[in-house]
Structure formats: structure tokens, C-alpha cells
Design an enzyme around this catalytic site. Structure first.
Site, PDB file in Angstrom:
ATOM      1  CE1 TYR A   1      -4.401   0.634  -0.487  1.00 35.26           C
ATOM      2  CE2 TYR A   1      -3.773   2.365   0.871  1.00 35.26           C
ATOM      3  CZ  TYR A   1      -4.690   1.952   0.039  1.00 35.26           C
ATOM      4  OH  TYR A   1      -5.884   2.589  -0.537  1.00 35.26           O
ATOM      5  CG  LEU A   2       4.242   0.242  -2.048  1.00 33.78           C
ATOM      6  CD1 LEU A   2       5.498   0.120  -3.171  1.00 33.78           C
ATOM      7  CD2 LEU A   2       5.108   0.025  -0.865  1.00 33.78           C
ATOM      8  CG  HIS A   3       2.681   6.298   1.816  1.00 30.97           C
ATOM      9  ND1 HIS A   3       3.887   6.510   2.081  1.00 30.97           N
ATOM     10  CD2 HIS A   3       2.363   5.375   2.851  1.00 30.97           C
ATOM     11  CE1 HIS A   3       4.164   6.114   3.242  1.00 30.97           C
ATOM     12  NE2 HIS A   3       3.493   5.443   3.849  1.00 30.97           N
TER      13      HIS A   3
ATOM     14  CG  HIS B   1       6.072   2.858   1.238  1.00 28.00           C
ATOM     15  ND1 HIS B   1       4.917   3.085   1.482  1.00 28.00           N
ATOM     16  CD2 HIS B   1       6.635   2.057   2.319  1.00 28.00           C
ATOM     17  CE1 HIS B   1       4.460   2.482   2.534  1.00 28.00           C
ATOM     18  NE2 HIS B   1       5.497   2.011   2.975  1.00 28.00           N
TER      19      HIS B   1
ATOM     20  CD  GLN C   1       5.389  -6.410  10.927  1.00 34.19           C
ATOM     21  OE1 GLN C   1       6.278  -6.679  10.294  1.00 34.19           O
ATOM     22  NE2 GLN C   1       5.056  -4.804  11.001  1.00 34.19           N
TER      23      GLN C   1
ATOM     24  CE  LYS D   1       4.927   6.899   9.176  1.00 34.79           C
ATOM     25  NZ  LYS D   1       4.082   5.894   9.953  1.00 34.79           N
ATOM     26  CG  ASP D   2       7.652   2.816  11.237  1.00 32.56           C
ATOM     27  OD1 ASP D   2       6.650   2.649  11.908  1.00 32.56           O
ATOM     28  OD2 ASP D   2       7.635   3.280  10.123  1.00 32.56           O
TER      29      ASP D   2
ATOM     30  CD  GLN E   1      10.084  -1.037  11.264  1.00 33.91           C
ATOM     31  OE1 GLN E   1       9.178  -1.641  11.369  1.00 33.91           O
ATOM     32  NE2 GLN E   1      10.107  -0.351  10.113  1.00 33.91           N
TER      33      GLN E   1
ATOM     34  NE  ARG F   1      -1.656   0.167  11.316  1.00 35.76           N
ATOM     35  CZ  ARG F   1      -0.454  -0.395  11.173  1.00 35.76           C
ATOM     36  NH1 ARG F   1       0.845   0.170  11.324  1.00 35.76           N
ATOM     37  NH2 ARG F   1      -0.357  -1.934  11.543  1.00 35.76           N
TER      38      ARG F   1
HETATM   39  O1  PAF Z   1       7.828  -0.607   8.616  1.00 32.96           O
HETATM   40  C1  PAF Z   1       7.343  -1.709   8.027  1.00 32.96           C
HETATM   41  O2  PAF Z   1       6.538  -1.387   7.042  1.00 32.96           O
HETATM   42  C2  PAF Z   1       7.430  -2.942   8.549  1.00 32.96           C
HETATM   43  O3  PAF Z   1       7.534  -3.316   9.747  1.00 32.96           O
HETATM   44  C3  PAF Z   1       8.586  -4.031   7.998  1.00 32.96           C
HETATM   45  C4  PAF Z   1       9.947  -3.148   8.029  1.00 32.96           C
HETATM   46  C5  PAF Z   1       8.264  -3.916   5.967  1.00 32.96           C
HETATM   47  C6  PAF Z   1       8.487  -5.259   8.345  1.00 32.96           C
HETATM   48  O4  PAF Z   1       7.603  -6.068   7.971  1.00 32.96           O
END
Ligand code: PAF
Length: 281
Positions: free
Chosen positions: A32-34, A37, A61, A149-150, A153, A187
Site C-alpha cells: 500500500y505504497l505511498h 515509500h 508482527q 517515522k518508525d 524500528q 494507515r
Molecule cells: O515498516 C514496515 O513496513 C514493516 O514493519 C517492515 C519493516 C516492512 C517489516 O514487516
């Protein structure tokens, strides 16, 4: 540009690129690329001879109460965006291509994964570390690209790469925002028009906090208090957390006397959005 679902076929393709002496970049996504991405893919294309975009909504996850079933998917639109951005290949596996029925090996990190999002999503980063390890093993990239943003992560993946000697360069890329400041996220599509306009409170809170710190405020309670009050004034917003943490350890700090990450997660209805800023002092 091929769309491949089989890990073995991706390996074969990458092996052929390696034989030709080409470098490989990986942009891991859940599809669902924006534009956010796209900025990662464009950067990866600029820095590598070949770029693999993984497009996989990773079931492990998501907790049972989360949005796995409703997570938005559109592989055709994703393919268009990847083609435009210059990607070489989309890796788009089914869950069964990634996880055998008796799959039982996980990558679990202590410490960095326990604060911030880890408080309300205690199994999330185990799922992220596990799938990203698998993607690294399948694609064996020279470089992998993740959005800031993450931020948690990104910190966790950097640590994992160091701890497990993946030998992959991890590149963190800037947050891409809508014109009104809302950070781009797959989201965001869940939001009603009212929630969508309320959600700008995240970037407004970030700007407020950053402004206070640029003006010299170093007391975390004061900065976070002002950010929380602004968010609480928005009736459609419900705070999960608003925190200031040490940029390296991700542990809460009382004073911003070192580089810090100010991160927040806020619900709008059932949709949980995150945003952050970094203050280096
Ligand atoms: O950031 C994300 O979209 C996800 O957490 C990732 C890194 C692709 C792992 O599923």
C-alpha cells in the site's frame, strides 16, 4: 520489473546480479505504497545497481486484536509506483512462502523493543526482527532502507544488524509529510474526514515540542506536558504515549542533555498513528 512470490526465485535473481558484480538495495515494506515509500525506493535506486522492494503484510508482527485482516493492500498500484521509482523487482510472497506451518524460530530483542511502542505492542518487534532477518537472508542486500517515522524500528534494526553481524548498511530516510504536516502512512486511509483533520495534531505537537527545545527548554516533563496538553485538546485524539528517550538506548530521560528522540503514538478511533522528532542539542 518482475513481481516474484518465491524466496528461491528471488535468491536466484540476486545470485545472477551478484555474478554480474552488481550491488543490491532492499526496501522492506508492507505494501500500500505511498510517497514515503517512494522516497526510500528512489534513494535506493540512486545508491544501488538493483533494488528489491519487498511487499508483504507480515502476520507475525500483528497481535490478535490488531488490524492484520483489514490492513490495506493494492499490489497493482504498488507495482506502478515501484516501476516509476525505478525498482528492479518486487518480492511479494504469501504468508505460506515465508512461514512453514511449524515455523518456530524468532529473533527477539531485549531492551530497545520494550519501551515506546513495545509497551502496548509487546510482540510487535519480535515479528519485525524475524521477518526483516528473513528478508535480509533471502535478498542479501548491500544496503537496506527504512523510514525515520518508525524511529524505534530503525534503532532496533540497526542494533540487530550489529548484534547478529548481518553486514548490511542500514539507511534511515526522512519522514515524508502531507501538505498539512501529517506523516504519510498506509494507515491514514483508515481515518474518517474528521479524524484525518484531527490527526494533524501529531505534527503540531512535534513542532511545539521541537520549538520549545530550540528555545532552550531541556526539561522533559515541561516539553512533554505541553505536547500532551495540545493533543488532549483535540477531542478525537487518545494518547497511547508521548515520550522523550535517549536516542541510543531508547530509555526515558528527564532532561534533554544528550541527543533525544521525542516519540508519540496517538489513537484516532481505532487507528493508531505515530510521529516523532529528534533533538540533537
Ligand atoms: O515498516 C514496515 O513496513 C514493516 O514493519 C517492515 C519493516 C516492512 C517489516 O514487516
Amino acid at each position: 520489473m518482475n513481481i516474484i512470490s518465491s524466496p528461491a526465485e528471488v535468491r536466484a535473481m540476486v545470485r545472477e546480479w551478484r555474478r554480474q558484480g552488481l550491488s543490491v538495495g532492499l526496501v522492506p515494506t508492507m505494501g500500500y505504497l505511498h510517497e514515503g515509500h517512494k522516497s526510500l525506493i528512489v534513494r535506493a535506486v540512486a545508491e544501488n545497481d538493483r533494488v528489491v522492494v519487498s511487499d508483504f503484510v507480515n502476520p507475525i508482527q500483528f497481535a490478535p486484536n490488531e488490524d492484520l485482516a483489514s490492513y490495506p493492500r493494492d499490489i497493482e498500484a504498488d507495482a506502478r509506483l515501484c516501476r516509476e521509482a525505478g525498482a528492479s523487482l518486487i518480492f511479494h510472497p504469501e504468508p505460506s512462502d515465508m512461514y512453514a506451518p511449524d515455523f518456530s524460530t524468532f529473533v527477539d530483542m531485549k531492551g530497545l523493543s520494550e519501551n515506546l511502542c513495545g509497551r502496548t505492542r509487546p510482540t510487535h518487534f519480535r515479528g519485525v526482527c524475524t521477518v526483516v532477518s528473513k528478508l535480509f537472508n533471502i535478498v542479501t542486500p548491500d544496503r537496506a532502507y527504512f523510514g525515520r517515522k518508525d524511529a524505534q524500528q530503525l534503532a532496533i534494526i540497526r542494533r540487530m544488524v550489529r548484534d547478529l553481524d548481518f553486514g548490511i548498511e542500514i539507511i534511515g530516510c526522512p519522514i515524508v509529510r502531507e501538505a498539512d504536516g501529517l506523516a504519510k502512512s498506509s494507515r491514514n486511509t483508515y481515518l474518517s474526514p474528521e479524524q484525518r483533520s484531527a490527526a494533524t495534531v501529531l505534527s503540531r505537537a512535534a513542532a511545539l515540542g521541537l520549538g520549545m527545545m530550540e528555545d532552550g527548554e531541556r526539561d522533559a516533563a515541561k516539553v512533554l506536558g505541553a505536547m500532551r496538553s495540545l493533543i488532549e485538546d483535540e477531542p478525537l485524539a487518545r494518547i497511547d504515549y508521548v515520550s522523550m528517550v535517549d536516542f541510543d538506548s531508547l530509555q526515558d530521560v528527564e532532561r534533554a542533555d544528550r541527543p533525544v528522540l521525542c516519540a508519540m503514538a496517538v489513537y484516532f478511533g481505532k487507528t493508531r498513528l505515530i510521529d516523532n522528532f529528534v533533538f540533537e542539542g
